[in-house]
Design a protein around this motif. Structure first.
Motif, PDB file in Angstrom:
ATOM      1  N   HIS A  62       0.851  -1.196   0.000  1.00 13.47           N
ATOM      2  CA  HIS A  62       0.000   0.000   0.000  1.00 13.47           C
ATOM      3  C   HIS A  62       0.881   1.237   0.000  1.00 13.47           C
ATOM      4  CE1 HIS A  62       0.362   1.131   4.328  1.00 13.47           C
ATOM      5  NE2 HIS A  62       0.484  -0.181   4.527  1.00 13.47           N
ATOM      6  N   PHE A  63       0.257   2.420   0.019  1.00 16.70           N
ATOM      7  CA  PHE A  63       1.002   3.651  -0.254  1.00 16.70           C
ATOM      8  C   PHE A  63       1.213   4.562   0.957  1.00 16.70           C
ATOM      9  CE2 PHE A  63      -3.473   4.302  -1.119  1.00 16.70           C
ATOM     10  CZ  PHE A  63      -3.766   5.483  -0.466  1.00 16.70           C
ATOM     11  N   LEU A  64       0.660   4.225   2.107  1.00 18.80           N
ATOM     12  CA  LEU A  64       0.791   5.088   3.276  1.00 18.80           C
ATOM     13  C   LEU A  64       1.818   4.546   4.267  1.00 18.80           C
ATOM     14  CD1 LEU A  64      -2.825   6.317   4.093  1.00 18.80           C
ATOM     15  CD2 LEU A  64      -0.949   7.577   3.021  1.00 18.80           C
ATOM     16  N   PRO A  65       2.284   5.382   5.203  1.00 17.90           N
ATOM     17  CA  PRO A  65       3.267   4.933   6.196  1.00 17.90           C
ATOM     18  C   PRO A  65       2.681   3.859   7.123  1.00 17.90           C
ATOM     19  CG  PRO A  65       3.134   7.335   6.116  1.00 17.90           C
ATOM     20  CD  PRO A  65       1.992   6.823   5.316  1.00 17.90           C
ATOM     21  N   PRO A  66       3.543   3.104   7.796  1.00 18.75           N
ATOM     22  CA  PRO A  66       3.062   2.051   8.703  1.00 18.75           C
ATOM     23  C   PRO A  66       2.288   2.580   9.906  1.00 18.75           C
ATOM     24  CG  PRO A  66       5.454   2.274   8.820  1.00 18.75           C
ATOM     25  CD  PRO A  66       5.005   3.087   7.652  1.00 18.75           C
TER      26      PRO A  66
ATOM     27  N   PRO B 242      -3.761   4.706   9.777  1.00 14.73           N
ATOM     28  CA  PRO B 242      -4.862   3.846  10.220  1.00 14.73           C
ATOM     29  C   PRO B 242      -5.107   2.657   9.302  1.00 14.73           C
ATOM     30  CG  PRO B 242      -5.471   6.149  10.458  1.00 14.73           C
ATOM     31  CD  PRO B 242      -4.164   6.125   9.713  1.00 14.73           C
ATOM     32  N   ALA B 243      -4.940   2.842   8.002  1.00 13.30           N
ATOM     33  CA  ALA B 243      -5.165   1.725   7.073  1.00 13.30           C
ATOM     34  C   ALA B 243      -4.226   0.568   7.400  1.00 13.30           C
ATOM     35  CB  ALA B 243      -4.961   2.187   5.635  1.00 13.30           C
ATOM     36  N   HIS B 244      -2.991   0.888   7.708  1.00 13.90           N
ATOM     37  CA  HIS B 244      -1.996  -0.146   8.027  1.00 13.90           C
ATOM     38  C   HIS B 244      -2.307  -0.809   9.370  1.00 13.90           C
ATOM     39  CE1 HIS B 244       2.156  -1.855   7.705  1.00 13.90           C
ATOM     40  NE2 HIS B 244       2.029  -1.908   9.022  1.00 13.90           N
ATOM     41  N   THR B 245      -2.541   0.009  10.385  1.00 17.14           N
ATOM     42  CA  THR B 245      -2.669  -0.523  11.745  1.00 17.14           C
ATOM     43  C   THR B 245      -4.055  -1.053  12.067  1.00 17.14           C
ATOM     44  OG1 THR B 245      -3.231   1.664  12.641  1.00 17.14           O
ATOM     45  CG2 THR B 245      -0.898   1.056  12.584  1.00 17.14           C
TER      46      THR B 245
ATOM     47  N   TYR C   4       4.272  -4.358   2.806  1.00 16.82           N
ATOM     48  CA  TYR C   4       5.167  -3.347   2.240  1.00 16.82           C
ATOM     49  C   TYR C   4       4.429  -2.001   2.192  1.00 16.82           C
ATOM     50  CZ  TYR C   4       7.934  -7.365   0.659  1.00 16.82           C
ATOM     51  OH  TYR C   4       8.674  -8.522   0.607  1.00 16.82           O
ATOM     52  N   PRO C   5       4.533  -1.201   3.267  1.00 19.22           N
ATOM     53  CA  PRO C   5       3.868   0.109   3.264  1.00 19.22           C
ATOM     54  C   PRO C   5       4.670   1.123   2.459  1.00 19.22           C
ATOM     55  CG  PRO C   5       5.070  -0.207   5.309  1.00 19.22           C
ATOM     56  CD  PRO C   5       5.223  -1.489   4.526  1.00 19.22           C
ATOM     57  N   ALA C   6       4.051   2.281   2.248  1.00 19.04           N
ATOM     58  CA  ALA C   6       4.737   3.434   1.654  1.00 19.04           C
ATOM     59  C   ALA C   6       5.455   3.109   0.345  1.00 19.04           C
ATOM     60  CB  ALA C   6       5.720   4.040   2.663  1.00 19.04           C
ATOM     61  N   MET C   7       4.828   2.270  -0.486  1.00 22.55           N
ATOM     62  CA  MET C   7       5.357   1.922  -1.804  1.00 22.55           C
ATOM     63  C   MET C   7       6.756   1.327  -1.736  1.00 22.55           C
ATOM     64  SD  MET C   7       2.730   2.628  -3.533  1.00 22.55           S
ATOM     65  CE  MET C   7       3.428   2.082  -5.086  1.00 22.55           C
ATOM     66  N   GLN C   8       6.996   0.479  -0.759  1.00 19.39           N
ATOM     67  CA  GLN C   8       8.319  -0.135  -0.593  1.00 19.39           C
ATOM     68  C   GLN C   8       8.665  -1.119  -1.709  1.00 19.39           C
ATOM     69  OE1 GLN C   8       8.537  -1.798   3.345  1.00 19.39           O
ATOM     70  NE2 GLN C   8       8.660   0.189   4.343  1.00 19.39           N
TER      71      GLN C   8
ATOM     72  N   PRO D 216      -3.612  13.042  10.467  1.00 19.93           N
ATOM     73  CA  PRO D 216      -2.443  12.794  11.324  1.00 19.93           C
ATOM     74  C   PRO D 216      -1.251  12.175  10.597  1.00 19.93           C
ATOM     75  CG  PRO D 216      -4.447  12.157  12.446  1.00 19.93           C
ATOM     76  CD  PRO D 216      -4.839  12.444  11.027  1.00 19.93           C
ATOM     77  N   ALA D 217      -1.504  11.195   9.738  1.00 12.24           N
ATOM     78  CA  ALA D 217      -0.395  10.504   9.067  1.00 12.24           C
ATOM     79  C   ALA D 217       0.309  11.401   8.059  1.00 12.24           C
ATOM     80  CB  ALA D 217      -0.903   9.244   8.360  1.00 12.24           C
ATOM     81  N   THR D 218      -0.403  12.398   7.528  1.00  9.11           N
ATOM     82  CA  THR D 218       0.175  13.278   6.508  1.00  9.11           C
ATOM     83  C   THR D 218       0.536  14.659   7.047  1.00  9.11           C
ATOM     84  OG1 THR D 218      -2.059  13.977   5.856  1.00  9.11           O
ATOM     85  CG2 THR D 218      -1.082  12.115   4.653  1.00  9.11           C
TER      86      THR D 218
END
Length: 341
Positions: A31-35, A38-41, A64-68, A213-215
């Motif tokens: 996915h495209f957001l940081p770990p 909320p989507a990740h956690t 693999y968050p944040a387009m890793q 918050p994440a951005t």
């Protein structure tokens, strides 16, 4: 000795297939957001933990968050179709034109509560838009919470106040909506917003509260405008999908685990995971002293009237492609109403 050696060899050959079969199938989830998002956690990690538990360790996730895995957010669909990733979470709105039918759920003032609208989206996607998921197995399809306007320096209370403001648009229909409201839409994925706000490339952004918050958008804006009422000003559709060949390659017992964690109720569950993050995003903006304004009912009516041509235009576009745009719009709205009762 030879007999013993032979016996051990036979035993090893018998056990090896069982050992290999017991190895977990590891799914690459991107996915495209940081770990910390909320989507990740709130939904990706819990979903992965659930399928691992229910498969007794037969399924595992490597997230693999944040387009890793490389690329940009609009390329996630291609990555899952090509097998670069096994599962992805993304927004269809990032790839304009690839989900023309299910895009109806991104029209202004059509969605109601997120869980009801998400159930409706799943049913609609299965019955009327399944061809849009070619090469993919849908796991969940849902809508975000209501979008709000988050602005740097402008306290907007009327439709006229949006005139000329450069506002980040989340999708093709979001672009059309902002233009209809008098703003100047600027399309960009979520990860680009903070820098664009900081450098004053844009005056604000249209997005749900949970993203703030994440951005750090709540730290880069001072004014927030909510559109009250039964229908959201705008919501985005989101999808959690699996590479179809990867799914087909799974043994029956592992397919059943994926199936048990897919569908209408999974879609509603995912959407519900963003209620608390939405509330948290709003709270954090208020704690910074930012102004949160809810438009008056008569003002909302003006915004609805201004947005009307966006819906009419979508119906015309779909009809021109050989489909009954009016019927699709009516069916989507009827499903939303059905689950909203």
């Amino acid at each position: 000795m030879k007999v013993r050696t032979l016996a051990l060899g036979v035993l090893a050959s018998v056990l090896m297939p069982a050992t290999a079969q017991a190895e977990a199938v590891v799914l690459k989830v991107a996915h495209f957001l940081p770990p910390a998002s909320p989507a990740h956690t709130k939904f990706i990690v819990p979903w992965c933990e659930r399928i691992k538990a229910e498969s007794k360790g037969g399924l595992e996730c490597q997230i693999y968050p944040a387009m890793q895995l490389g690329g940009t957010p609009p390329q996630l669909l291609t990555q899952v179709r090509d097998g670069v990733a096994d599962v992805v979470w993304t927004l269809p709105g990032y790839t304009a034109g690839r989900f023309p039918v299910s895009e109806v759920f991104e029209l202004p003032f059509i969605t109601t509560g997120r869980e009801a609208s998400s159930r409706a989206l799943w049913d609609f996607s299965q019955s009327r838009a399944s061809q849009e998921f070619a090469g993919m197995k849908p796991i969940a399809t849902w809508v975000t919470g209501p979008y709000a306007l988050h602005l740097r320096d402008h306290d907007v209370s009327t439709l006229e106040g949006l005139a000329g403001l450069k506002v980040r648009a989340p999708s093709r229909l979001g672009t059309k909506l902002l233009a209809a409201l008098g703003a100047t839409p600027v399309g960009m994925p979520v990860p680009q917003m903070a820098e664009s706000l900081s450098k004053r490339v844009i005056d604000g952004a249209l997005l749900p509260w949970e993203v703030l918050p994440a951005t750090k958008v709540h730290e880069l804006t001072r004014f927030h405008v909510e559109v009250s009422g039964d229908r959201a000003l705008l919501a985005a559709t989101m999808i959690f999908v699996m590479n179809e060949k990867k799914y087909d390659s799974l043994p029956i017992d592992l397919k059943k685990v994926i199936d048990a964690n897919s569908g209408r109720e999974t879609s509603a569950w995912v959407s519900a995971q963003f209620v608390e993050p939405d509330e948290d995003g709003r709270k954090r903006a208020q704690e910074r002293g930012n102004a949160v304004r809810a438009l008056a009912a008569d003002e909302v009516a003006k915004w609805q009237a201004a947005a009307g041509p966006v819906t009419a235009g979508w119906v015309e576009e779909i009809t021109a492609k050989g489909m009954d745009g009016r019927s699709l719009h009516e069916e989507a709205r009827a499903l939303i109403d059905k689950y909203s009762k």
